[in-house]
Write an enzyme that holds these catalytic residues in place. Structure first.
Site, PDB file in Angstrom:
ATOM      1  N   ASN A  87      46.185  49.270  31.409  1.00 41.27           N
ATOM      2  CA  ASN A  87      47.522  49.889  31.751  1.00 41.27           C
ATOM      3  C   ASN A  87      48.424  48.650  31.348  1.00 41.27           C
ATOM      4  O   ASN A  87      48.514  47.657  32.017  1.00 41.27           O
ATOM      5  CB  ASN A  87      47.243  50.065  33.034  1.00 41.27           C
ATOM      6  N   GLN A  98      51.048  42.269  36.624  1.00 41.51           N
ATOM      7  CA  GLN A  98      49.983  41.117  37.024  1.00 41.51           C
ATOM      8  C   GLN A  98      50.098  39.791  36.470  1.00 41.51           C
ATOM      9  O   GLN A  98      50.040  38.711  37.061  1.00 41.51           O
ATOM     10  CB  GLN A  98      48.575  41.718  36.897  1.00 41.51           C
ATOM     11  N   GLY A 109      38.577  40.632  32.758  1.00 43.52           N
ATOM     12  CA  GLY A 109      39.569  40.463  33.692  1.00 43.52           C
ATOM     13  C   GLY A 109      40.959  39.638  33.310  1.00 43.52           C
ATOM     14  O   GLY A 109      40.849  39.036  32.176  1.00 43.52           O
ATOM     15  N   GLY A 152      43.184  38.539  36.483  1.00 42.41           N
ATOM     16  CA  GLY A 152      43.677  38.138  37.180  1.00 42.41           C
ATOM     17  C   GLY A 152      43.993  36.486  37.413  1.00 42.41           C
ATOM     18  O   GLY A 152      44.954  36.158  37.979  1.00 42.41           O
ATOM     19  N   GLU A 153      43.270  35.830  36.747  1.00 42.53           N
ATOM     20  CA  GLU A 153      43.006  34.524  37.104  1.00 42.53           C
ATOM     21  C   GLU A 153      43.599  33.869  35.741  1.00 42.53           C
ATOM     22  O   GLU A 153      44.316  32.595  36.010  1.00 42.53           O
ATOM     23  CB  GLU A 153      41.516  33.992  37.371  1.00 42.53           C
TER      24      GLU A 153
HETATM   25 MO1  MOS Z   1      39.452  35.450  43.177  1.00 43.79          MO
HETATM   26  S1  MOS Z   1      40.203  33.601  43.773  1.00 43.79           S
HETATM   27  O1  MOS Z   1      37.859  35.461  43.112  1.00 43.79           O
HETATM   28  O2  MOS Z   1      40.238  36.556  44.226  1.00 43.79           O
END
Ligand code: MOS
Length: 747
Positions: free
Chosen positions: A639, A646, A710, A712-713
């Protein structure tokens, strides 16, 4: 702002659709954990230690116990219901709450007060009088440093070695000696807090010996298993519900003392208990990233080819546990260096337990490595981006496996072009705009994916009314996970997105690894992908074997699904809706189950690059980030709207580390100075420039069947280094200690 390098799809996977919960959030209808109200619910307030080391000599609860509305006051003198050991239960702390009279950190809980109303509980808590036996604390990492040691025990998470040399038997010292150009520098990061806007909150209720926790959790199943173990219950006797989570960044992946105390209090008063942490408690007792000192040594030949990387880490750890920070995690997998040495040690400080904080290891580790690479580039007289290209890594050196996909070089090119990197003058301090010094900096971002040992599950049902339901225990933590599973369900079944219902955030639903370790989209997305495929395939089989279906007798692989309808690929007019098909076939829903364990023999990682521009007023050397370009290689973008959002969030997160955030302990008492947003500064809108986000956007189906990894990181990794490097380029001052506050630039 843009978010793409290719056309953004208007529908289906990739479409920038609004969050499924967006309407509820903006209208105030959304319910978070702390909004829950149960019949006969009571309120708990925690009394926390105001000293960081010592013992409770006496705790006087008499006045609190007789205050209006008070139902219970629990202290270490009460028999707490904990079973087994923290180690067996995999509890975050090395000691259960209220287990004894010892105090090892500021903010450690000493009592729980339960009353009819929150005001009554708060008032009664203020009446609890603690007589402390004070010990001399060790408040800072510098004070603890002489006693640093190599950690052992359960908090060491494989595969982070406490010391390693690659290849085995290599001599890093000799490699350094033999290098034509060397960097040897020490970098420091302070104590960071996750600082989500929503503090921890829990509502605990018992029915007989069955416990329900409404709790803020990124991992409901893991939380359930730990709580069940602590109370000596079979896991199925504990249900965890995590509705919307108001920010987490890793500190809601773990089970904290307040959840256990709320459950114990609810059992003691035989009524539901709500416990919402104060802002201060959210800073003191739900994890943090500890202060870390990193020595980074690089050796290279005159052409910039790395010969050796030596990364030595010491982090502060709590008095009762040995928790090494994985800052070395990506040192081996960022650049190709023939010789590598990493060590990690810990030093005991009177601080609360640390916890995974967005991009564990890679956040602080990338600050050291990416600044050292910048220093090396200047020493070589080489462009910092060219130095990265020169040391590009094709294979994961730890596993010796090729990457499932890696488009970092493409990301470099895209970002450099978008940012205008070629306009960067080589000399520091040479770029000005009026009175402002202007600087450009860049850094690479790498985040390896650590496989989850348990299968990820999901169910998708196509229902007789033409709607679909997706069920999976994933939580919504602000990143768009509910929308992600809805989009994948819609794409897989052909049921329109607006007709997909999502059920999530409940341990009664199929198990997932949760929203942690950048696994939500790769893992849960792939389980949903498989479940949706199975549901559609089952419906297709039903159609082609049903003599009354217009699709009867056709080969299954010629049938497609879209807009709630199955049809023949060649002649789309030939087909029927799911409604019609299911109505004729008993009206029961068609169920698909996804059970996903990654089986790839490749190394899986996400990559990116940050380019940033800062401006520094030399009279008041405050650093402002004025431009930022981030390019990310995360597989297929599910998306574009949520992904861009993010990525921007991660970059803002990194700006906070670089320029503002730090929890400061008083060097004598070990108390935090101002654990609140008045003193713990995070970037606000006025601090944040235009953030340009681009994605390489290539499906990586070798990593995961859905093709997404992923994000997020990786989006936060390297940001602080890029900013520190830009500050050097602007001012000629190399700041090796975060945050880069004006005092560090005044000379
Ligand atoms: Mo993460 S630091 O695995 O939310």
């Amino acid at each position: 702002m843009t978010s793409r390098t290719t056309e953004v799809p208007k529908s289906g996977i990739g479409a920038p659709v609004d969050r499924v919960e967006a309407h509820d959030k903006v209208t105030g209808a959304a319910r978070y954990t702390a909004d829950a109200r149960l019949p006969r619910m009571t309120h708990a307030v925690l009394v926390a230690s105001t000293v960081s080391a010592g013992r409770v000599r006496r705790i006087d609860t008499a006045r609190a116990a007789t205050a209006p509305g008070v139902l219970a006051v629990l202290t270490h003198r009460d028999r707490m219901p904990w079973r087994g050991t923290p180690e067996d239960a995999k509890f975050m702390e090395a000691r259960f709450p209220l287990a004894d009279d010892r105090i090892s950190y500021y903010g450690q809980y000493l009592a729980v007060v339960v009353a009819e109303t929150l005001a009554q509980a708060e008032y009664a808590a203020s009446l609890v009088a603690v007589d402390y036996e004070r010990h001399r604390p060790v408040p800072t990492l510098d004070q603890a440093l002489p006693h640093a040691y190599t950690a052992t025990g359960r908090f060491i998470q494989p595969p982070f070695p406490q010391r390693a040399v690659l290849p085995e038997g290599a001599d890093p010292g000799a490699a350094m000696e033999g290098a034509a150009v060397r960097v040897d520098a020490t970098y420091r990061v302070p104590h960071y807090s996750h600082a989500p806007l929503e503090p921890g909150a829990v509502v605990a209720s018992w029915e007989g010996d069955a416990l329900t926790l409404r709790d803020c959790s990124q991992k409901v199943h893991q939380h359930r298993d730990i709580v069940a173990a602590v109370f000596g219950l079979p896991p199925e006797r504990v249900r965890v519900l995590s509705p919307l989570v108001g920010g987490a960044f890793g500190n809601k992946t773990d089970t904290w003392a307040h959840s256990l105390l709320a459950a114990a209090a609810a059992r003691a008063v035989r009524r539901p208990v709500k416990l919402v942490l104060t802002r201060k408690q959210a800073f003191t007792a739900t994890g943090h990233q500890p202060p870390i000192i990193q020595r980074l040594r690089l050796g290279a030949d005159a052409g910039g080819k790395l010969a050796v990387i030596v990364h030595d880490v010491v982090n502060a750890t709590e008095v009762r546990g040995d928790r090494p920070d994985p800052a070395v995690v990506s040192t081996a997998s960022t650049y190709a260096a023939p010789v590598l040495s990493v060590t990690t040690r810990v030093a005991k400080v009177n601080i609360s337990p640390s916890a995974n904080l967005r991009a564990p290891g890679d956040g602080p580790g990338s600050f050291a490595l990416e600044c050292a690479m910048d220093e090396l580039a200047y020493r070589l007289g080489m462009d910092p981006l060219d130095l990265r290209r020169r040391n590009h890594l094709e294979k994961d050196p730890l596993t010796r496996r090729p990457y499932s996909d890696k488009n970092l070089l493409e990301a470099y090119d895209l970002g450099a072009e978008r940012f205008g990197w070629s306009r960067r003058p080589a000399k520091p301090g040479s770029l000005r705009d009026g009175d402002d010094l202007v600087g450009y900096g860049m850094a690479t971002a790498v985040r390896g994916e650590l496989p989850d040992p348990l299968a990820t599950q999901a169910e998708v049902e196509i229902r007789a009314d033409g709607t679909a339901e997706v069920r999976t225990a994933i939580q919504e933590i602000g990143t768009g996970s509910l929308t992600m599973v809805a989009q994948i369900t819609a794409a897989g079944t052909g049921v329109p997105l607006g007709r997909v219902d999502v059920r999530a955030g409940d341990t009664r639903l199929p198990r997932t690894p949760g929203n942690g370790g950048s696994k939500a989209t790769g893992y849960t997305g792939s389980a949903v992908h498989l479940a949706a495929e199975q549901a559609r395939t089952t419906a297709v089989r039903m159609a082609v074997t049903d003599p009354e279906s217009p699709l009867h007798g056709l080969p299954q692989d010629e049938i497609e699904a879209d807009d709630g309808r199955l049809f023949h690929r060649e002649k789309p007019g030939r087909g029927e809706t799911y409604r019609a098909l299911l109505a004729r076939n008993g009206g029961k829903p068609v169920l698909g189950k996804g059970n996903y364990t990654p089986r790839t023999s490749h190394a899986v990682a996400t990559f990116g690059v940050h380019f940033t521009e800062v401006r520094v007023d030399p009279r008041l050397p405050r650093v402002r980030v004025t431009r930022h370009v981030g390019v990310f290689d995360i597989g297929r973008v599910t998306n574009h709207k949520a992904a861009r959002n993010q990525a921007q969030g991660g970059i803002v997160f990194g700006m906070g580390w670089a320029l503002m955030e730090q929890l400061v302990p008083d060097p004598v008492s070990g108390r935090y100075v101002g654990p609140a947003f008045t003193d713990y500064h995070i970037p606000v809108n006025a601090d944040v420039p235009d953030i340009d986000v681009l994605f390489v956007d290539k499906p990586d189906t070798i990593a995961h069947p859905h093709g997404s990894k992923g994000m997020g990181e990786v989006v936060a990794v390297g940001v602080a280094a890029a900013i520190a490097n830009a500050v050097y380029h602007a001012t000629g001052k190399r700041i090796r200690e975060l945050p880069i506050t004006p005092d560090k630039l005044v000379s």
